[in-house]
Design a protein around this motif. Sequence first.
Motif, PDB file in Angstrom:
ATOM      1  N   CYS A 156      -6.827  -2.736   1.043  1.00 30.12           N
ATOM      2  CA  CYS A 156      -7.706  -2.180   0.075  1.00 30.12           C
ATOM      3  C   CYS A 156      -8.578  -3.058  -0.746  1.00 30.12           C
ATOM      4  CB  CYS A 156      -6.868  -1.272  -0.936  1.00 30.12           C
ATOM      5  SG  CYS A 156      -5.802  -0.161  -0.540  1.00 30.12           S
ATOM      6  N   GLY A 157      -8.126  -4.312  -0.813  1.00 34.42           N
ATOM      7  CA  GLY A 157      -9.061  -5.421  -1.598  1.00 34.42           C
ATOM      8  C   GLY A 157      -9.987  -6.026  -0.530  1.00 34.42           C
ATOM      9  N   ASN A 158     -10.222  -5.670   0.576  1.00 38.55           N
ATOM     10  CA  ASN A 158     -10.814  -6.302   1.693  1.00 38.55           C
ATOM     11  C   ASN A 158     -10.309  -7.584   2.084  1.00 38.55           C
ATOM     12  OD1 ASN A 158     -13.033  -6.249   3.477  1.00 38.55           O
ATOM     13  ND2 ASN A 158     -14.522  -7.399   1.974  1.00 38.55           N
ATOM     14  N   ASN A 159      -8.855  -7.679   2.184  1.00 40.85           N
ATOM     15  CA  ASN A 159      -8.337  -8.807   2.522  1.00 40.85           C
ATOM     16  C   ASN A 159      -8.728 -10.087   1.652  1.00 40.85           C
ATOM     17  OD1 ASN A 159      -7.099  -7.610   4.778  1.00 40.85           O
ATOM     18  ND2 ASN A 159      -8.538  -7.972   6.038  1.00 40.85           N
ATOM     19  N   GLU A 160      -9.075  -9.899   0.218  1.00 39.69           N
ATOM     20  CA  GLU A 160      -9.437 -11.125  -0.490  1.00 39.69           C
ATOM     21  C   GLU A 160      -8.670 -10.735  -1.609  1.00 39.69           C
ATOM     22  OE1 GLU A 160     -13.514 -10.189  -1.441  1.00 39.69           O
ATOM     23  OE2 GLU A 160     -14.371 -11.102   0.666  1.00 39.69           O
ATOM     24  N   ARG A 161      -8.277  -9.860  -2.028  1.00 42.06           N
ATOM     25  CA  ARG A 161      -7.323  -9.930  -3.311  1.00 42.06           C
ATOM     26  C   ARG A 161      -6.211  -8.446  -3.475  1.00 42.06           C
ATOM     27  NH1 ARG A 161     -12.406  -8.421  -3.989  1.00 42.06           N
ATOM     28  NH2 ARG A 161     -12.923  -6.121  -4.183  1.00 42.06           N
ATOM     29  N   ALA A 162      -5.443  -8.613  -4.192  1.00 42.04           N
ATOM     30  CA  ALA A 162      -4.477  -7.552  -4.520  1.00 42.04           C
ATOM     31  C   ALA A 162      -4.214  -7.319  -5.922  1.00 42.04           C
ATOM     32  CB  ALA A 162      -3.358  -7.924  -3.641  1.00 42.04           C
ATOM     33  N   VAL A 163      -4.266  -6.132  -6.231  1.00 37.02           N
ATOM     34  CA  VAL A 163      -4.273  -5.938  -7.840  1.00 37.02           C
ATOM     35  C   VAL A 163      -2.801  -5.082  -7.783  1.00 37.02           C
ATOM     36  CG1 VAL A 163      -4.908  -4.703  -9.918  1.00 37.02           C
ATOM     37  CG2 VAL A 163      -6.391  -5.690  -8.058  1.00 37.02           C
TER      38      VAL A 163
END
Length: 594
Positions: A206-213
Amino acid sequence: MADREDEDLQMAIRLSMQPSPPEPKRSNPRDTFSGGFVSGLPEESPEAKSRRLQRELRAEAADKGGEIGRKEEGCLDGGNSMSEELSLEEANELFVLVFGNEVTKGILAQWSNQGIRFSSDPETSMGLVQHEGGPCGVLAAIQAFVLKYILFFYDELKDILSLPLNQGPSISFKGQSVPSDSFSSLTEGVKVSALVRSMGEILFMCGNNERAVIATLNIIGNGIQYSEEIKKDEVITNALEGLAIESALDLQNLLRFETHTSQSRALKRLEAVIPLFQSRMGALLFLISALLSRGLDLVQNDRDDPGLPLVTAPFGHASQEIVNLLLCGQAVPNVFDGRMDLGGGMFLKGISQYVEVGFLTLLESLNFCKVGQYLKCPKWPIWVVGSESHYTVLFALDAGVQKENELEERESQIRKAFDAQDQSGGGGFIGVEGFHQVLRETNIILPQDKLDNFCNTGFIVWSEFWRVILDLDKSSGGLKDSSGLMGKQVFDLYHFNGIAKSDLNGSLVNSRGEIPLQRPRLTKLRVSVPPRWTLEEFMSDVTVSTVSSTNETCGNDTEVTKPEPSQHAPLVDCIRTRWPRAVCTWSGDPPSIV
């Protein structure tokens, strides 16, 4: 270079220790909150940009600096000082996006009382249990990824950090690592590892493979500790006693979130707070985590109608947008491939790429929609199955069930080209210009008289076109082959329904006057896909009975399996959208998709 990295890290640490700037007043909350994670949006104000940059720097400091500010291990929530709270405007936008302005207390209760917990029944111990009738779309999507790790990455689950997320196409199939009769042998550690990896993969996707919240709750004071005698889940259960999320103000008071750019740090954090996701707030927290990972502005941009809530009225079901967000990382509302051009700059948005686990729906068999190849043919043989009111999961132990023979590969190629030109919303017909494009892309050479007949009508229907292809010689791009070498497929599928009310006999009183315990169900189906279609079979839509030539009795080559009568249930109609004219059999009660 090392000195520069040290300077950057020190700067990130200093910024992370500084309080966030005060939230400016906003007149239009809908246009302001981007979850703090998405840059480059035209409407982003200087204040919002400053807050976003500080959030990203704090996340980087937490990832690089060894979890800066984290309190002692005994603290239930990890004591992470990097967590942030929503402003009231942000909380209002999130609440309205999920539930709308006129949500009932009953729907809010459904979504506030569903944890992400495994079944205690040995037969379905790999499955997540659903008690409330609404969050099944969230649970089914997580379940699909959990099965991916249990079935095909079992060896790596011993160490949840040993396997990178977002597997590339080079990963080889593991085969039948865990037979269905061995689900009862799964340890709690393996199941939790699979759950943590699944949640982490979905959030980073969901975070475009850049981040996770990761969203958590502000329910535990810093002084409250847990121990071997006082378990985490017990402390959380007590802390949640009497709490309810019934408004944006409740969200603002209770919700906390933190951003992770490092996969390993995110997995460690998820593992630390997994009891919170197992609590009665777990499904809602994970949905919020996915939405914030995507960014609320991007979620709204994904949708065709941003004015509708993601949780649908009047029964509080998860919308297709929620399911698609968790399966492909985008909250698009449709299940066809790509997007549909309506003219005048208007588009309907579908799935943009192949996915790890897929989706099938009963609605396709009823001609209400068309599931594209991206969802229908995922990388792993696992599908979320949708009905009118519920989501379940279908899967195979053998990845080879998706291998296509020559006929199927050719049909998929032609159908994909045809669907790309179909602007009817799944009606199964295209215009003359699109038809010529299909012929060019698939190297089909039609006799002139048949070509003229198609073009003279003004539109071309798939069923009529397919009939001609079946009777067209292979040398001209068709499928007519006198060799008859195409054999049928015979394989097993498994269906899991996690709702505790899915046992058909669960409501019947036994001879002792007791009501048996209702539990999730796992059903094994024997699937037989007939050999290549003949023109006569296609036109008459003959249902071929299953005749299995496979000898399932070890050491007895002379025994012949008798033909079994075909069985029918709505799930079979879903399976036939993936394997046309498949015949299914099973033992016991029919599989339930409601």
